[in-house]
Design a protein around this motif. Structure first.
Motif, PDB file in Angstrom:
ATOM      1  N   GLU A  99     -84.560 -13.110  -4.644  1.00 17.86           N
ATOM      2  CA  GLU A  99     -84.401 -13.796  -3.366  1.00 17.86           C
ATOM      3  C   GLU A  99     -85.690 -14.493  -2.912  1.00 17.86           C
ATOM      4  O   GLU A  99     -85.647 -15.551  -2.298  1.00 17.86           O
ATOM      5  N   LYS A 100     -86.842 -13.919  -3.234  1.00 20.08           N
ATOM      6  CA  LYS A 100     -88.121 -14.482  -2.792  1.00 20.08           C
ATOM      7  C   LYS A 100     -88.588 -15.633  -3.681  1.00 20.08           C
ATOM      8  O   LYS A 100     -89.087 -16.651  -3.192  1.00 20.08           O
ATOM      9  N   TYR A 101     -88.421 -15.494  -4.993  1.00 17.14           N
ATOM     10  CA  TYR A 101     -88.944 -16.486  -5.936  1.00 17.14           C
ATOM     11  C   TYR A 101     -87.861 -17.206  -6.737  1.00 17.14           C
ATOM     12  O   TYR A 101     -88.157 -18.023  -7.594  1.00 17.14           O
ATOM     13  N   GLY A 102     -86.610 -16.868  -6.458  1.00 18.85           N
ATOM     14  CA  GLY A 102     -85.512 -17.497  -7.172  1.00 18.85           C
ATOM     15  C   GLY A 102     -84.659 -18.349  -6.258  1.00 18.85           C
ATOM     16  O   GLY A 102     -85.160 -18.952  -5.305  1.00 18.85           O
ATOM     17  N   PRO A 103     -83.356 -18.395  -6.493  1.00 20.87           N
ATOM     18  CA  PRO A 103     -82.461 -19.269  -5.715  1.00 20.87           C
ATOM     19  C   PRO A 103     -82.302 -18.900  -4.253  1.00 20.87           C
ATOM     20  O   PRO A 103     -81.804 -19.700  -3.462  1.00 20.87           O
ATOM     21  N   GLY A 104     -82.658 -17.682  -3.865  1.00 18.33           N
ATOM     22  CA  GLY A 104     -82.522 -17.308  -2.453  1.00 18.33           C
ATOM     23  C   GLY A 104     -81.565 -16.152  -2.257  1.00 18.33           C
ATOM     24  O   GLY A 104     -81.143 -15.496  -3.208  1.00 18.33           O
ATOM     25  N   LYS A 105     -81.207 -15.906  -1.020  1.00 21.60           N
ATOM     26  CA  LYS A 105     -80.388 -14.746  -0.680  1.00 21.60           C
ATOM     27  C   LYS A 105     -78.966 -14.872  -1.230  1.00 21.60           C
ATOM     28  O   LYS A 105     -78.419 -15.962  -1.326  1.00 21.60           O
ATOM     29  N   LEU A 106     -78.413 -13.732  -1.564  1.00 22.17           N
ATOM     30  CA  LEU A 106     -77.019 -13.680  -1.978  1.00 22.17           C
ATOM     31  C   LEU A 106     -76.111 -13.822  -0.766  1.00 22.17           C
ATOM     32  O   LEU A 106     -76.520 -13.582   0.366  1.00 22.17           O
ATOM     33  N   SER A 107     -74.881 -14.193  -1.022  1.00 23.13           N
ATOM     34  CA  SER A 107     -73.891 -14.197   0.059  1.00 23.13           C
ATOM     35  C   SER A 107     -73.566 -12.753   0.420  1.00 23.13           C
ATOM     36  O   SER A 107     -73.881 -11.817  -0.327  1.00 23.13           O
ATOM     37  N   ALA A 108     -72.931 -12.560   1.551  1.00 19.56           N
ATOM     38  CA  ALA A 108     -72.571 -11.217   1.988  1.00 19.56           C
ATOM     39  C   ALA A 108     -71.681 -10.520   0.959  1.00 19.56           C
ATOM     40  O   ALA A 108     -71.849  -9.331   0.662  1.00 19.56           O
ATOM     41  N   GLN A 109     -70.739 -11.266   0.379  1.00 22.47           N
ATOM     42  CA  GLN A 109     -69.842 -10.689  -0.618  1.00 22.47           C
ATOM     43  C   GLN A 109     -70.596 -10.341  -1.895  1.00 22.47           C
ATOM     44  O   GLN A 109     -70.367  -9.286  -2.503  1.00 22.47           O
ATOM     45  N   GLU A 110     -71.506 -11.215  -2.303  1.00 21.97           N
ATOM     46  CA  GLU A 110     -72.294 -10.949  -3.507  1.00 21.97           C
ATOM     47  C   GLU A 110     -73.198  -9.732  -3.312  1.00 21.97           C
ATOM     48  O   GLU A 110     -73.359  -8.916  -4.221  1.00 21.97           O
ATOM     49  N   GLU A 111     -73.759  -9.626  -2.132  1.00 23.84           N
ATOM     50  CA  GLU A 111     -74.631  -8.482  -1.856  1.00 23.84           C
ATOM     51  C   GLU A 111     -73.849  -7.169  -1.899  1.00 23.84           C
ATOM     52  O   GLU A 111     -74.312  -6.169  -2.448  1.00 23.84           O
ATOM     53  N   LYS A 112     -72.658  -7.187  -1.341  1.00 25.93           N
ATOM     54  CA  LYS A 112     -71.797  -5.998  -1.395  1.00 25.93           C
ATOM     55  C   LYS A 112     -71.495  -5.637  -2.844  1.00 25.93           C
ATOM     56  O   LYS A 112     -71.566  -4.466  -3.238  1.00 25.93           O
ATOM     57  N   GLU A 113     -71.172  -6.650  -3.646  1.00 27.23           N
ATOM     58  CA  GLU A 113     -70.883  -6.416  -5.060  1.00 27.23           C
ATOM     59  C   GLU A 113     -72.114  -5.877  -5.787  1.00 27.23           C
ATOM     60  O   GLU A 113     -72.001  -5.014  -6.661  1.00 27.23           O
ATOM     61  N   TYR A 114     -73.280  -6.378  -5.422  1.00 24.70           N
ATOM     62  CA  TYR A 114     -74.520  -5.962  -6.089  1.00 24.70           C
ATOM     63  C   TYR A 114     -74.765  -4.463  -5.909  1.00 24.70           C
ATOM     64  O   TYR A 114     -75.073  -3.749  -6.872  1.00 24.70           O
ATOM     65  N   TRP A 115     -74.616  -3.983  -4.677  1.00 24.02           N
ATOM     66  CA  TRP A 115     -74.891  -2.563  -4.438  1.00 24.02           C
ATOM     67  C   TRP A 115     -73.776  -1.668  -4.961  1.00 24.02           C
ATOM     68  O   TRP A 115     -74.027  -0.510  -5.334  1.00 24.02           O
ATOM     69  N   GLU A 116     -72.561  -2.185  -5.023  1.00 19.00           N
ATOM     70  CA  GLU A 116     -71.492  -1.435  -5.696  1.00 19.00           C
ATOM     71  C   GLU A 116     -71.811  -1.298  -7.182  1.00 19.00           C
ATOM     72  O   GLU A 116     -71.581  -0.251  -7.793  1.00 19.00           O
ATOM     73  N   ALA A 117     -72.356  -2.380  -7.761  1.00 16.07           N
ATOM     74  CA  ALA A 117     -72.753  -2.345  -9.175  1.00 16.07           C
ATOM     75  C   ALA A 117     -73.898  -1.375  -9.395  1.00 16.07           C
ATOM     76  O   ALA A 117     -73.957  -0.673 -10.417  1.00 16.07           O
ATOM     77  N   CYS A 118     -74.820  -1.302  -8.440  1.00 16.59           N
ATOM     78  CA  CYS A 118     -75.931  -0.355  -8.536  1.00 16.59           C
ATOM     79  C   CYS A 118     -75.407   1.071  -8.571  1.00 16.59           C
ATOM     80  O   CYS A 118     -75.897   1.907  -9.340  1.00 16.59           O
ATOM     81  N   ALA A 119     -74.406   1.356  -7.748  1.00 13.71           N
ATOM     82  CA  ALA A 119     -73.804   2.691  -7.731  1.00 13.71           C
ATOM     83  C   ALA A 119     -73.108   2.982  -9.054  1.00 13.71           C
ATOM     84  O   ALA A 119     -73.172   4.099  -9.580  1.00 13.71           O
ATOM     85  N   LEU A 120     -72.431   1.970  -9.604  1.00 18.80           N
ATOM     86  CA  LEU A 120     -71.776   2.148 -10.891  1.00 18.80           C
ATOM     87  C   LEU A 120     -72.804   2.443 -11.979  1.00 18.80           C
ATOM     88  O   LEU A 120     -72.626   3.345 -12.802  1.00 18.80           O
ATOM     89  N   ALA A 121     -73.914   1.702 -11.961  1.00 22.20           N
ATOM     90  CA  ALA A 121     -74.958   1.918 -12.960  1.00 22.20           C
ATOM     91  C   ALA A 121     -75.615   3.281 -12.807  1.00 22.20           C
ATOM     92  O   ALA A 121     -76.148   3.831 -13.784  1.00 22.20           O
ATOM     93  N   ALA A 122     -75.579   3.846 -11.603  1.00 20.85           N
ATOM     94  CA  ALA A 122     -76.151   5.173 -11.385  1.00 20.85           C
ATOM     95  C   ALA A 122     -75.420   6.244 -12.183  1.00 20.85           C
ATOM     96  O   ALA A 122     -75.961   7.329 -12.422  1.00 20.85           O
ATOM     97  N   GLU A 123     -74.189   5.954 -12.601  1.00 23.09           N
ATOM     98  CA  GLU A 123     -73.458   6.895 -13.443  1.00 23.09           C
ATOM     99  C   GLU A 123     -74.116   7.078 -14.800  1.00 23.09           C
ATOM    100  O   GLU A 123     -73.798   8.014 -15.537  1.00 23.09           O
ATOM    101  N   LEU A 124     -75.035   6.186 -15.141  1.00 23.48           N
ATOM    102  CA  LEU A 124     -75.767   6.290 -16.409  1.00 23.48           C
ATOM    103  C   LEU A 124     -77.056   7.087 -16.244  1.00 23.48           C
ATOM    104  O   LEU A 124     -77.809   7.263 -17.192  1.00 23.48           O
ATOM    105  N   GLN A 125     -77.339   7.544 -15.017  1.00 23.48           N
ATOM    106  CA  GLN A 125     -78.500   8.371 -14.729  1.00 23.48           C
ATOM    107  C   GLN A 125     -78.013   9.784 -14.392  1.00 23.48           C
ATOM    108  O   GLN A 125     -76.811  10.045 -14.340  1.00 23.48           O
TER     109      GLN A 125
END
Length: 353
Positions: free
Chosen positions: A136-162
C-alpha cells in the motif's frame, strides 16, 4: 541477468490455496513483497522476546544471512503460490525445524518454543501485515474494502499451516491494529533484539557478490531498501529499538520506491531476474505465476482438503513425539537439540549453506 525460459519453468501441481484472481496473488506477487515487505516483517518480529531468543540461540541470521533470508522467503512464497502438496510438506518439516528452537529465555526467566502458538501467531500477523503495508505504501495503493476483507480471511486460512489457530487471526484492519496494541506491552528492545534488528536491516548481506564496478549501484539499492523499510516502522517502535531516521528521508523515499517497483513489475522476466539476486530459491515458486504458466491441475484446495489428500497432520499435532524428545534433550538432559529437522528441510527449503 539471464532471461528465464518458459520451457525451464516447472508448473505447480495445482493452484495451492489461493489461485488466480485472488487478492493474495495480487499483493504477494508485487515486488514490494520479497523486498521491503519481507524485510520489515523479519525486523519487527525481533521485538517479541521468545522469538528473538530462538533467533539468537540458533545464530542462523548471523552465520548464514543470505541463506536464511532465501529459505524463509521461499517458505512464505510457497504458502502464497506453490502447489498444495509442496506447501503441506514444507509446513510439516517446518514444525521439525522449529522443534530445535527451544530453550530458556535470556531475560526475565521462562522458556521459549518456536512452535508455541502465540509465537507462530506473531510471525503470521507481522508477516502478512508487513507485506500488505509495503504494497500500500510503495505499490498501487490501498485495497478496496472487499479485497481487504478477503486478504485477512486468506491470512486466517494460511494460519492453518502454522501451529497457531486460525480462530485467533483478526479478520479486519481494525482487528489487526488491536492485536498489535495488545502485544505492545509484551514487546522488548533487549540487547539481542536490537542486535538482530540492526543486522536484519543490512540489506547488503542478502545481495549477491558483485564486480567492483557494480558495487556503488549495489550499495545504493541496499541503502534505499533500508531507508524504505525503516520508513514503514512506527516512531514508537523505532525509538524503542534505537533506530533513527529523519522524517525527510521517510518522505523522500516514497516516490523513489513507488517508481522503482512499478517499473520492475512491468516485465515478469525483469522481476524474476531481480528476485534471483535476493532469493534464488524463491524463483521456481513465483515464476509460474509471473510468467503465466498454469498448473497441471487447475484447482484450489483448502489446507484441510490438502492434508487429507496428501497425508499430513495438522501442524499443531505434527511430530509430537519428536518435539517431546527435543524438549527432554534440552530441558531434561541439558543437551543441544537434534538438527534432524534442519537437515530434512534442505530438500524442501534449499541448502543451509
Amino acid at each position: 541477468m539471464a532471461k528465464l525460459k518458459r520451457s525451464e519453468v516447472e508448473p505447480h501441481e495445482d493452484y495451492g490455496f489461493f489461485g488466480p484472481g485472488s487478492v493474495v496473488w495480487k499483493v504477494w506477487s508485487y515486488p514490494t513483497a520479497p523486498t521491503v515487505g519481507f524485510q520489515r516483517s523479519v525486523v519487527v518480529e525481533e521485538l517479541d522476546p521468545p522469538l528473538v531468543a530462538a533467533v539468537h540461540a540458533t545464530q542462523g541470521i548471523y552465520r548464514r544471512s543470505r541463506t536464511r533470508y532465501d529459505r524463509t522467503l521461499k517458505y512464505f512464497a510457497m504458502v502464497a503460490f506453490a502447489g498444495s502438496r509442496e506447501v503441506c510438506k514444507a509446513a510439516d518439516v517446518l514444525v521439525k525445524v522449529h522443534s530445535k528452537a527451544i530453550g530458556h529465555l535470556p531475560y526475565g526467566g521462562g522458556t521459549y518454543d518456536a512452535n508455541d502458538p502465540a509465537s507462530q501467531l506473531w510471525i503470521q500477523l507481522t508477516g502478512w501485515h508487513s507485506i500488505l503495508y509495503a504494497y500500500e505504501k510503495y505499490g498501487p495503493g490501498k485495497l478496496s474494502a472487499q479485497e481487504e476483507k478477503e486478504y485477512w480471511e486468506a491470512c486466517a486460512l494460511a494460519a492453518e499451516l502454522q501451529t497457531c489457530s486460525p480462530d485467533d487471526v483478526p479478520r479486519s484492519r481494525e482487528g489487526v491494529r488491536a492485536y498489535f496494541e495488545r502485544m505492545r506491552p509484551q514487546l522488548s528492545a533487549s540487547p539481542i533484539a536490537r542486535q538482530a534488528m540492526t543486522h536484519l536491516l543490512r540489506t547488503e548481506l542478502v545481495l549477491p557478490p558483485v564486480p567492483r564496478w557494480a558495487k556503488p549501484a549495489s550499495w545504493v539499492v541496499a541503502k534505499a531498501q533500508r531507508i524504505a523499510t525503516i520508513a514503514t516502522m512506527p516512531r514508537w517502535m523505532r525509538e524503542m529499538a534505537g533506530i533513527r531516521q529523519s522524517r525527510l528521508l521517510d518522505m523522500l523515499i516514497v516516490p523513489v520506491m513507488k517508481v522503482s517497483f512499478a517499473l520492475a513489475h512491468l516485465n515478469g522476466q525483469v522481476e524474476m531476474g531481480l528476485l534471483s539476486m535476493i532469493s534464488p530459491s524463491t524463483v521456481p515458486v513465483v515464476a509460474p505465476i509471473r510468467l503465466g504458466i498454469p498448473p497441471r491441475n487447475k484447482e484450489v484446495l483448502t489446507p484441510a482438503q490438502a492434508r487429507e489428500r496428501h497425508g499430513y497432520a495438522k501442524p499443531a499435532e505434527a511430530h509430537l513425539e519428536f518435539r517431546d524428545r527435543q524438549a527432554a534433550r534440552v530441558f531434561g538432559d541439558g543437551e543441544a537439540p537434534s538438527e534432524q529437522g534442519l537437515i530434512e528441510s534442505q530438500e524442501v527449503l534449499g541448502p543451509l549453506s
